[in-house]
Design an enzyme around this catalytic site. Sequence first.
Site, PDB file in Angstrom:
ATOM      1  N   ASP A  93       0.860  -1.183   0.000  1.00 49.71           N
ATOM      2  CA  ASP A  93       0.000   0.000   0.000  1.00 49.71           C
ATOM      3  C   ASP A  93       0.897   1.234   0.000  1.00 49.71           C
ATOM      4  O   ASP A  93       1.398   1.662   1.040  1.00 49.71           O
ATOM      5  CB  ASP A  93      -0.911  -0.012   1.223  1.00 49.71           C
ATOM      6  CG  ASP A  93      -2.006   1.033   1.147  1.00 49.71           C
ATOM      7  OD1 ASP A  93      -2.094   1.723   0.113  1.00 49.71           O
ATOM      8  OD2 ASP A  93      -2.771   1.152   2.117  1.00 49.71           O
ATOM      9  N   ALA A  94       1.125   1.795  -1.185  1.00 53.22           N
ATOM     10  CA  ALA A  94       2.035   2.931  -1.340  1.00 53.22           C
ATOM     11  C   ALA A  94       1.370   4.130  -2.000  1.00 53.22           C
ATOM     12  O   ALA A  94       1.832   5.254  -1.851  1.00 53.22           O
ATOM     13  CB  ALA A  94       3.256   2.512  -2.156  1.00 53.22           C
ATOM     14  N   LYS A  95       0.302   3.869  -2.760  1.00 54.86           N
ATOM     15  CA  LYS A  95      -0.464   4.932  -3.434  1.00 54.86           C
ATOM     16  C   LYS A  95       0.448   5.877  -4.218  1.00 54.86           C
ATOM     17  O   LYS A  95       0.300   7.094  -4.172  1.00 54.86           O
ATOM     18  CB  LYS A  95      -1.326   5.705  -2.430  1.00 54.86           C
ATOM     19  CG  LYS A  95      -2.336   4.824  -1.686  1.00 54.86           C
ATOM     20  CD  LYS A  95      -3.175   5.634  -0.720  1.00 54.86           C
ATOM     21  CE  LYS A  95      -4.173   4.761   0.012  1.00 54.86           C
ATOM     22  NZ  LYS A  95      -3.537   3.856   0.991  1.00 54.86           N
ATOM     23  N   ARG A  96       1.366   5.288  -4.968  1.00 54.47           N
ATOM     24  CA  ARG A  96       2.323   6.081  -5.725  1.00 54.47           C
ATOM     25  C   ARG A  96       1.640   6.799  -6.884  1.00 54.47           C
ATOM     26  O   ARG A  96       0.666   6.307  -7.463  1.00 54.47           O
ATOM     27  CB  ARG A  96       3.434   5.195  -6.266  1.00 54.47           C
ATOM     28  CG  ARG A  96       4.251   4.445  -5.220  1.00 54.47           C
ATOM     29  CD  ARG A  96       4.954   5.346  -4.264  1.00 54.47           C
ATOM     30  NE  ARG A  96       6.002   4.656  -3.509  1.00 54.47           N
ATOM     31  CZ  ARG A  96       6.583   5.134  -2.438  1.00 54.47           C
ATOM     32  NH1 ARG A  96       6.217   6.311  -1.950  1.00 54.47           N
ATOM     33  NH2 ARG A  96       7.542   4.454  -1.813  1.00 54.47           N
TER      34      ARG A  96
END
EC number: 4.1.1.23
Length: 270
Positions: A93-96
């Site tokens: 879960d990094a939401k890059r």
Amino acid sequence: MHFMTALRAAWQQRDSLLCVGLDPDPARFPAHLQGRPDAIFEFCAAIVDATADLVCSFKPQIAYFAARRAEDQLEALIDHIHAHHPGVPVILDAKRGDIGSTAEQYAVEAFERFKADAITVNPYMGRDSVDPYLAYPDKGVILLCRTSNPGGSDLQFLDVGGEKLYERVARLVAEDWNASGNCGLVVGATFPAEIARVRALTGEMPLLVPGIGAQGGDIEATVKAGRTAAGGGLMINSSRAILYAGKGEDFAAAARAAALQTRDAINAYR
């Protein structure tokens, strides 16, 4: 193994739509782990080992590791999951979200350094910012669509040519970006009507659904709105309600009990 293949197998073999989020906050760790240099790994690995047979995926949140210079413990944790619980996919879960050349490095970080099976990505900058992740056809690319936070409506409900922005994102991903069949969408449990709308727009595309537990999303409404005809299609995430179900040395057993209760509550409506 292709992320989607592993996910479908986990739905069936573990009879679960539950995704456990790994958001380690050392301030909330049991006393016996306080101050240990490897506390983040030890805490998360204990949660993983106690719940792996009850879940369809794990979702470590990179900020909780990076903020404490614990990226090496994140690497070790993902290695631990793959070694001891093969078949349970790991979503980073990094939401890059960044331009293509930077996104290429984020993709290398997620899939080659951390060896995650999937990553969450922000689609706001458009297709060229997502292509570097899509270049790994066996990895999952899970794009933000209708998020669980209250402020999501500030942008996601804007009208764009007769449809809401979140609907445009869902349609674009389903119709144009999913050539390798490796895309999914993030849709919050706090908005079951929108879950149903996204399901209608995307067919059987997997949906990562945060927002139950501490955020207050309703399990029955979530499952009924988002399940596929086969009773799958969802990764319903719970983090804090499971991670911190107990405060003592038996924290992992308490987490297992909370995960079992949540999984069974979800399955009651499949």
